[in-house]
Scaffold this active site. Sequence first.
Site, PDB file in Angstrom:
ATOM      1  N   ARG A 126      68.588   6.368  44.059  1.00 35.22           N
ATOM      2  CA  ARG A 126      68.612   5.062  44.715  1.00 35.22           C
ATOM      3  C   ARG A 126      68.908   5.269  46.191  1.00 35.22           C
ATOM      4  NH1 ARG A 126      73.274   2.078  43.041  1.00 35.22           N
ATOM      5  NH2 ARG A 126      74.084   2.504  45.122  1.00 35.22           N
ATOM      6  N   GLU A 145      72.536   5.923  52.694  1.00 36.12           N
ATOM      7  CA  GLU A 145      72.634   7.169  51.920  1.00 36.12           C
ATOM      8  C   GLU A 145      71.577   7.153  50.834  1.00 36.12           C
ATOM      9  OE1 GLU A 145      76.440   7.269  49.976  1.00 36.12           O
ATOM     10  OE2 GLU A 145      76.093   5.405  48.898  1.00 36.12           O
ATOM     11  N   ASN A 147      71.448   8.187  46.751  1.00 33.48           N
ATOM     12  CA  ASN A 147      72.269   8.542  45.584  1.00 33.48           C
ATOM     13  C   ASN A 147      71.402   9.296  44.591  1.00 33.48           C
ATOM     14  OD1 ASN A 147      74.824   6.697  46.046  1.00 33.48           O
ATOM     15  ND2 ASN A 147      73.036   5.442  46.486  1.00 33.48           N
ATOM     16  N   SER A 152      73.818   3.186  40.068  1.00 34.83           N
ATOM     17  CA  SER A 152      74.093   2.111  39.119  1.00 34.83           C
ATOM     18  C   SER A 152      73.372   0.809  39.476  1.00 34.83           C
ATOM     19  CB  SER A 152      75.601   1.859  39.035  1.00 34.83           C
ATOM     20  OG  SER A 152      76.107   1.535  40.307  1.00 34.83           O
ATOM     21  N   LYS A 307      76.383  14.043  51.654  1.00 33.78           N
ATOM     22  CA  LYS A 307      76.256  13.473  53.006  1.00 33.78           C
ATOM     23  C   LYS A 307      75.838  14.544  54.007  1.00 33.78           C
ATOM     24  CE  LYS A 307      77.955   9.560  51.450  1.00 33.78           C
ATOM     25  NZ  LYS A 307      78.120   9.906  50.039  1.00 33.78           N
ATOM     26  N   LYS A 363      82.217   9.855  57.304  1.00 29.98           N
ATOM     27  CA  LYS A 363      81.891   9.955  55.880  1.00 29.98           C
ATOM     28  C   LYS A 363      82.333  11.295  55.300  1.00 29.98           C
ATOM     29  CE  LYS A 363      77.898   6.965  55.367  1.00 29.98           C
ATOM     30  NZ  LYS A 363      76.563   6.935  54.756  1.00 29.98           N
ATOM     31  N   GLU A 367      81.056  10.299  46.523  1.00 26.28           N
ATOM     32  CA  GLU A 367      80.279   9.174  46.013  1.00 26.28           C
ATOM     33  C   GLU A 367      81.234   8.179  45.362  1.00 26.28           C
ATOM     34  OE1 GLU A 367      77.136   9.026  46.712  1.00 26.28           O
ATOM     35  OE2 GLU A 367      77.123  11.047  47.530  1.00 26.28           O
ATOM     36  N   GLY A 368      80.682   6.999  45.044  1.00 27.80           N
ATOM     37  CA  GLY A 368      81.464   6.051  44.245  1.00 27.80           C
ATOM     38  C   GLY A 368      81.961   4.845  45.011  1.00 27.80           C
ATOM     39  N   ARG A 449      72.874  -5.997  47.090  1.00 29.59           N
ATOM     40  CA  ARG A 449      74.306  -6.254  46.954  1.00 29.59           C
ATOM     41  C   ARG A 449      74.797  -6.898  48.236  1.00 29.59           C
ATOM     42  NH1 ARG A 449      75.978  -0.266  45.742  1.00 29.59           N
ATOM     43  NH2 ARG A 449      74.255  -0.057  47.184  1.00 29.59           N
TER      44      ARG A 449
END
Length: 473
Positions: A126, A145, A147, A152, A307, A363, A367-368, A449
Amino acid sequence: MAQGIPDEVMMNAALIKQLAEVARDEALLQGVLMRTKETPNSSELVTYAPFTLFPSPFPKAAFLQALAVQTHYNTLVDRISQDTEFLLQALASTIEVDDFSARLFKIHQQILNEGGSRSIVLGLNRSDYMLDKRGDQPPSLKQIEINTIAASFGGLSSRTPDVHRRVLKMADRLEESQHILDNNPAAGLAKAIAKAWELYGSERAVVMFFVEEVQRNVFDQRCIERELWKRNIPTFRKRFDDICKTIRLDQDKRLFVGGNEIAVVYFRNGYMPQNYFSEQCWEARLTMERSMAVKCPDIVSHLVGTKKVQQVLAKPGVLERFFPDQPQVVEQIRATFTGLYSLDMGDRTIAMALAEPDRFVLKPQREGGGNNIYGSEIIQVLEKVKDSSERMAYILMDKINPAPVQNYLLRRDAPLAVSSCVSELGVFGAYVRQGKDLLMNECVGHLLRTKSSEHSDGGVAAGVAVLDNPLLV
């Protein structure tokens, strides 16, 4: 074409209250669900996943640009994963100072030394973007970024379009309701998993969803499981604890967990250091990587999503290494880059960040969600690490400046109030390769989002952002 929700709707308090009640019920009807904070591992009590009352306006040109470049990003990730020399050079400084990246890289090197286990490669990525608004210029699409592990909300974002259609119809905005795009990432992600399962070649073997200890977002994953079961592909869910106890390889390196042969390991866990709570977890990850099972992602594709690799790709001439005869592809990808800077280079980058911290995001290799560093905190962190090699664990990125829009963020037990919001567009990509043959490479859907503009960082699972749909303008 739709132009966004007019003020007479946004500011009609009685209508907004009525629409919010219907929207919550519609979200539950459509399966836009999460488990509660109180009982995150039980579905006895569930609530709606947080979402916006209205779809947020998003420029059509930028949206189509993000969709068009996704298959090129899939190809880029896949080609980097096959370029051992590049990955070693890109991550050399990072693995010196970042223990988590170093542990992952050590597994990658061990797999290479053993001859590799990548006959079938499955990638579910993603790529995330925001709109950068500078002065009178039209907004430009800039990547935050990519992923490559546990991307998700492909499931729940398949369920939200009908929620917003219902709200808009009730608000007497029929034209806008017809501009809500169909979107089904769950089906596209499952299609790629199914292709990998078929290539593995055993009807008895299962797809293992490797999941976290705390599973509030289980329904997002269940959407993909459901698509697989529609194809008569068996799935089961296992946590690290379960895997560590029963994982084994047979003499042909077939992977077994709990007595079941595993065709595909779909990682929805294993992307943060705290996921590996014992040495047994690291041993289990190595065993999975050594096996014949298809890993999504395998260890090298996981590393491609760091990253540091993102920052190295932004250097002049690097993309051309992976698309040597495709200048138009290079141009398409590079157009989405914002400024990315290494902290390996010494004080020039650090001095730039210390002088104007509000221009940048710092950064770490994590992740997360909720890991990035902003504003005065950048100064605190850099003052600590500027004279040590620890600074190489970070990269610096230009801060993207989206124009805020007005919306209502619907959350359990939260007051109903209009907020100034910014949105982030994610685009899902799926690819499958067997040997040298790329058998599938598709853009399979999107995710919008939205969060209050007072929050710098954090996603839906982190409790900051909410699910949304783009209303193309």
